[in-house]
Design a protein around this motif. Structure first.
Motif, short mmCIF file in Angstrom:
data_model
loop_
_atom_site.label_atom_id
_atom_site.label_comp_id
_atom_site.label_asym_id
_atom_site.label_seq_id
_atom_site.Cartn_x
_atom_site.Cartn_y
_atom_site.Cartn_z
N ARG A 131 -17.17 -22.48 -6.50
CA ARG A 131 -16.00 -23.34 -6.27
C ARG A 131 -15.17 -22.82 -5.10
NH1 ARG A 131 -13.98 -24.24 -12.45
NH2 ARG A 131 -15.64 -25.67 -13.09
N CYS A 132 -15.06 -21.52 -5.01
CA CYS A 132 -14.32 -20.92 -3.90
C CYS A 132 -14.92 -21.36 -2.57
CB CYS A 132 -14.33 -19.40 -4.04
SG CYS A 132 -13.42 -18.53 -2.76
N GLU A 133 -16.24 -21.30 -2.46
CA GLU A 133 -16.91 -21.70 -1.22
C GLU A 133 -16.73 -23.19 -0.95
OE1 GLU A 133 -18.23 -19.77 0.95
OE2 GLU A 133 -18.20 -17.89 -0.19
N ASP A 134 -16.91 -24.01 -1.99
CA ASP A 134 -16.83 -25.46 -1.81
C ASP A 134 -15.41 -25.88 -1.43
OD1 ASP A 134 -19.48 -25.57 -2.54
OD2 ASP A 134 -19.09 -26.21 -4.60
N LEU A 135 -14.41 -25.32 -2.11
CA LEU A 135 -13.03 -25.69 -1.82
C LEU A 135 -12.56 -25.13 -0.48
CD1 LEU A 135 -11.55 -25.16 -5.40
CD2 LEU A 135 -11.82 -27.35 -4.22
N ALA A 136 -13.09 -23.96 -0.11
CA ALA A 136 -12.76 -23.40 1.20
C ALA A 136 -13.23 -24.31 2.31
CB ALA A 136 -13.38 -22.02 1.34
N THR A 137 -14.43 -24.89 2.14
CA THR A 137 -14.94 -25.85 3.12
C THR A 137 -14.08 -27.11 3.14
OG1 THR A 137 -17.20 -25.04 2.81
CG2 THR A 137 -16.94 -27.24 3.77
N LEU A 138 -13.73 -27.60 1.96
CA LEU A 138 -12.92 -28.81 1.85
C LEU A 138 -11.57 -28.66 2.56
CD1 LEU A 138 -12.44 -31.64 0.46
CD2 LEU A 138 -11.33 -30.33 -1.38
N MET A 139 -10.90 -27.50 2.35
CA MET A 139 -9.56 -27.29 2.89
C MET A 139 -9.55 -26.50 4.19
SD MET A 139 -7.75 -29.00 0.83
CE MET A 139 -6.22 -28.56 1.64
N GLY A 140 -10.71 -26.17 4.73
CA GLY A 140 -10.77 -25.51 6.02
C GLY A 140 -10.25 -24.10 6.05
N GLY A 187 -9.53 -17.55 -10.84
CA GLY A 187 -10.63 -18.11 -11.61
C GLY A 187 -10.88 -17.32 -12.88
N ASP A 188 -10.81 -16.00 -12.77
CA ASP A 188 -11.01 -15.14 -13.93
C ASP A 188 -9.89 -15.33 -14.96
OD1 ASP A 188 -12.45 -12.95 -15.29
OD2 ASP A 188 -10.64 -11.80 -14.88
N LEU A 189 -8.64 -15.46 -14.48
CA LEU A 189 -7.53 -15.69 -15.39
C LEU A 189 -7.73 -16.96 -16.22
CD1 LEU A 189 -4.34 -14.87 -13.25
CD2 LEU A 189 -5.30 -13.53 -15.13
N TYR A 190 -8.34 -17.96 -15.62
CA TYR A 190 -8.57 -19.22 -16.32
C TYR A 190 -9.88 -19.23 -17.09
CZ TYR A 190 -4.63 -21.65 -14.14
OH TYR A 190 -3.37 -22.06 -13.76
N ALA A 227 -16.42 -18.72 -15.26
CA ALA A 227 -17.51 -17.76 -15.06
C ALA A 227 -17.55 -17.32 -13.60
CB ALA A 227 -18.85 -18.39 -15.45
N PRO A 228 -17.79 -16.02 -13.33
CA PRO A 228 -17.75 -15.52 -11.95
C PRO A 228 -18.62 -16.30 -10.98
CG PRO A 228 -17.85 -13.68 -13.49
CD PRO A 228 -18.02 -14.92 -14.31
N SER A 229 -19.83 -16.67 -11.40
CA SER A 229 -20.71 -17.40 -10.48
C SER A 229 -20.17 -18.79 -10.18
CB SER A 229 -22.11 -17.51 -11.09
OG SER A 229 -22.08 -18.20 -12.33
N VAL A 230 -19.57 -19.42 -11.19
CA VAL A 230 -18.98 -20.75 -11.00
C VAL A 230 -17.76 -20.65 -10.09
CG1 VAL A 230 -17.87 -22.70 -12.14
CG2 VAL A 230 -19.85 -21.59 -13.20
N ALA A 231 -16.92 -19.64 -10.33
CA ALA A 231 -15.73 -19.45 -9.50
C ALA A 231 -16.10 -19.19 -8.05
CB ALA A 231 -14.88 -18.31 -10.06
N ALA A 232 -17.16 -18.39 -7.84
CA ALA A 232 -17.58 -18.08 -6.48
C ALA A 232 -18.05 -19.34 -5.75
CB ALA A 232 -18.69 -17.03 -6.50
#
Length: 244
Positions: free
Chosen positions: A116-125, A103-106, A109-114
């Motif tokens: 998205r990480c949680e949301d996508l982790a839920t989506l993909m289990g 996320g940082d490479l792209y 923002a750290p809060s946004v990446a965090a």
């Protein structure tokens, strides 16, 4: 969302020149899954490398979300997500650390990446192993992490290169579910594969590549009318016989 116009790439060998991609043009719209299909050596991966800006075309251009590769290669990369059969996880980082690093490479923002990480982790289990070292994961777990990594910067266009290669039935179904999600959220998706039976289930439109040239293009109905065949495998068998 994605335009490929007259892309051409030739490679020189010791005794000849090989036209790997030959005047290739197509478009992919938001919410559409486009199957760029062909046998090994058809020019699929070379095409993706030119779209990604990793390989300079001899002619033509790729445009992603209004940005051309040759004029703004960094801008194009920020608008693309890429998933391949090679997972490429960083074994000494935890899954969360690796995802936030990308996320940082792209420039997310750290809060946004965090979030998205949680949301996508839920989506993909992948929540149960977010804080485990990536090197300890099973093949299927690593695959799901790779799928999340491709979306961490929320790109409008996703490129998938042989995404089901080497996967078992459960892994293949994970890819199918992932592509359905991409379609549902309006991503423009290219799937490059030589697994034609899977592509026929996944894709809205198709481009059939052989020896670098686009031989047929359109929906499954279009292809059936053009070739007189019911299945992609039969269409490719005919193409390879014609060009033998």
């Amino acid at each position: 969302m994605l335009t490929v116009q007259s892309l051409t790439k030739t490679f020189s060998t010791d005794d000849a020149e090989v036209r790997a991609v030959d005047d290739l043009s197509f478009q992919v719209q938001p919410g559409e899954v486009y199957g760029l299909l062909g046998p090994n050596g058809a020019g699929k991966t070379t095409t993706l490398r030119m779209v990604l800006g990793l390989l300079e075309p001899d002619a033509g251009f790729a445009e992603v979300d209004g940005v051309r590769t040759e004029s703004d290669p960094i801008g194009v990369k920020s608008r693309l997500g890429f998933v391949s059969a090679s997972d490429g996880v960083y074994p000494w980082l935890s899954v969360r650390e690796m995802l936030l690093y990308f996320g940082d490479l792209y420039g997310v923002a750290p809060s946004v990446a965090a979030q998205r990480c949680e949301d996508l982790a839920t989506l993909m289990g992948i929540e149960p192993f977010l804080d485990r070292r990536a090197g300890t994961l099973s093949t299927g777990q690593r695959q799901r992490v790779t799928l999340v990594r491709g979306l961490i910067h929320d790109p409008p266009v996703m490129l998938l290169d042989e995404p089901t290669r080497g996967l078992d039935v459960v892994g293949v179904q994970t890819i199918f579910d992932y592509i359905k999600h991409l379609r549902d959220v309006g991503k423009a998706v290219i799937v490059c594969t030589h697994r034609l039976d899977e592509a026929q289930r996944l894709c809205d439109r198709f481009g059939l590549l052989h020896r670098g040239k686009l031989q047929h293009a359109g929906t499954m109905t279009d292809l059936k009318e053009a070739t007189g065949r019911e299945h992609l495998v039969e269409m490719f068998v005919d193409l390879m016989k014609e060009n033998a």
